[in-house]
Scaffold this active site. Structure first.
Site, short mmCIF file in Angstrom:
data_model
loop_
_atom_site.label_atom_id
_atom_site.label_comp_id
_atom_site.label_asym_id
_atom_site.label_seq_id
_atom_site.Cartn_x
_atom_site.Cartn_y
_atom_site.Cartn_z
CB SER A 16 10.92 48.13 16.96
OG SER A 16 9.61 48.81 16.90
CG MET A 88 0.00 43.03 22.01
SD MET A 88 -0.09 44.55 21.25
CE MET A 88 -2.02 44.92 20.38
CG LEU A 91 0.40 42.47 32.25
CD1 LEU A 91 1.86 42.91 33.56
CD2 LEU A 91 1.10 40.54 32.67
CG ASN A 105 1.50 49.80 28.76
OD1 ASN A 105 2.29 48.89 27.48
ND2 ASN A 105 0.66 50.42 28.17
CG HIS A 107 -1.90 53.40 24.94
ND1 HIS A 107 -2.20 52.59 24.47
CD2 HIS A 107 -2.52 54.30 24.59
CE1 HIS A 107 -3.48 52.33 24.05
NE2 HIS A 107 -3.85 53.73 24.09
CD GLU A 141 -9.02 53.95 34.83
OE1 GLU A 141 -9.36 54.55 33.44
OE2 GLU A 141 -8.04 54.40 35.36
CG LEU A 142 -6.95 48.78 28.75
CD1 LEU A 142 -5.53 47.81 28.76
CD2 LEU A 142 -7.69 48.38 27.96
CG ASP A 143 -4.25 51.23 27.58
OD1 ASP A 143 -2.65 50.44 27.94
OD2 ASP A 143 -4.51 51.71 26.51
C1 GRF Z 1 4.01 50.26 19.55
O1 GRF Z 1 3.30 50.99 19.09
C2 GRF Z 1 4.09 50.86 21.21
O2 GRF Z 1 3.29 51.31 21.50
C3 GRF Z 1 2.71 49.46 21.76
O3 GRF Z 1 2.57 47.96 20.72
C4 GRF Z 1 3.59 48.63 20.15
C5 GRF Z 1 4.73 47.72 19.74
O4 GRF Z 1 5.73 47.80 18.48
N1 GRF Z 1 1.81 48.71 22.87
P1 GRF Z 1 7.02 46.74 18.62
O5 GRF Z 1 6.36 45.92 19.07
O6 GRF Z 1 7.80 47.43 19.81
O7 GRF Z 1 7.28 47.42 17.80
#
Ligand code: GRF
Length: 210
Positions: A16, A88, A91, A105, A107, A141-143
């Site tokens: 989305s 998901m 990297l 990214n 988050h 570092e993750l996030d």
């Molecule tokens: C979002 O909440 C984003 O923050 C997280 O994964 C979700 C992805 O949603 N990293 P979409 O695939 O863009 O609908």
């Protein structure tokens, strides 16, 4: 749109955020030149196909430290920025080093709070009064990379992790395209290892709440 800022978007699922990024291309004068996914059946790939944007899918291989095939595609696309929008996988460091300060990214938490997964549930469990999403540069570092911008929402008494996720996603759909535009317009830019916003050192996140 040959002079526009070129981006490559990585997704793994629904997409989305990708949909919102694509719809706002002309508004913000950037161009999605490539969509990459580690899932060949990711639903979000349909947004790219409908908009005639090239798609590259690949099988995740934990031994490929530089994501060599993906890197080749990205270099060919000549993109200026890589945007992780619901990607998901973590990297590999070699890939991140090859695209230093060129990967962002989104988050779903107010980083540095709640790195990793299940952010909405943690907000509920901890009875937080606010929640949000963060766009940050990606480092090893993750996030944990430099925070650029955030959207903030209030947590209501009757909220569940599901209702928070839905309300926040709606905000993400503005936050991410607007942040891409700030980078494309050089309003957010790196000079050496310091990040600037409108020529001032970026010390606090840019709040984008609409
Ligand atoms: C979002 O909440 C984003 O923050 C997280 O994964 C979700 C992805 O949603 N990293 P979409 O695939 O863009 O609908």
């Amino acid at each position: 749109m040959s002079n526009s800022f070129k981006i490559c978007v990585f997704i793994s699922g629904t997409g989305s955020n990708l949909d919102s990024i694509i719809k706002k291309q002309s508004l913000y004068n950037y161009e999605v030149v490539l969509v990459v996914s580690n899932k060949a059946d990711a639903k979000g790939l349909n947004y790219a196909k409908d908009a005639n944007i090239p798609v590259f899918t690949f099988q995740w291989d934990k031994n490929d430290k530089n994501l060599s095939l993906v890197s080749k595609q990205i270099k060919q696309s000549k993109c200026d920025l890589i945007v992780l929008a619901g990607f998901m996988r973590i990297l590999p460091e070699g890939f991140i080093a090859n695209f230093k300060n060129k990967i962002i990214n989104i988050h779903p938490s107010l980083l540095p709070k709640y790195k990793g997964l299940h952010t909405h549930q943690q907000v509920i469990d901890n009875k937080d009064s606010s929640h949000g999403a963060t766009v940050h540069f990606v480092n090893a570092e993750l996030d944990g990379g430099k925070i650029i911008s955030q959207a903030v929402i209030n947590v209501e008494n009757n909220d569940t992790s599901q209702s928070l996720a839905e309300r926040l996603l709606f905000r993400e759909h503005s936050l991410l395209p607007r942040t891409i535009a700030l980078i494309g317009q050089n309003r957010v830019q790196w000079q050496a290892n310091t990040l600037y916003f409108d020529h001032n050192k970026l010390t606090n996140p840019i709040i984008i709440n609409d």
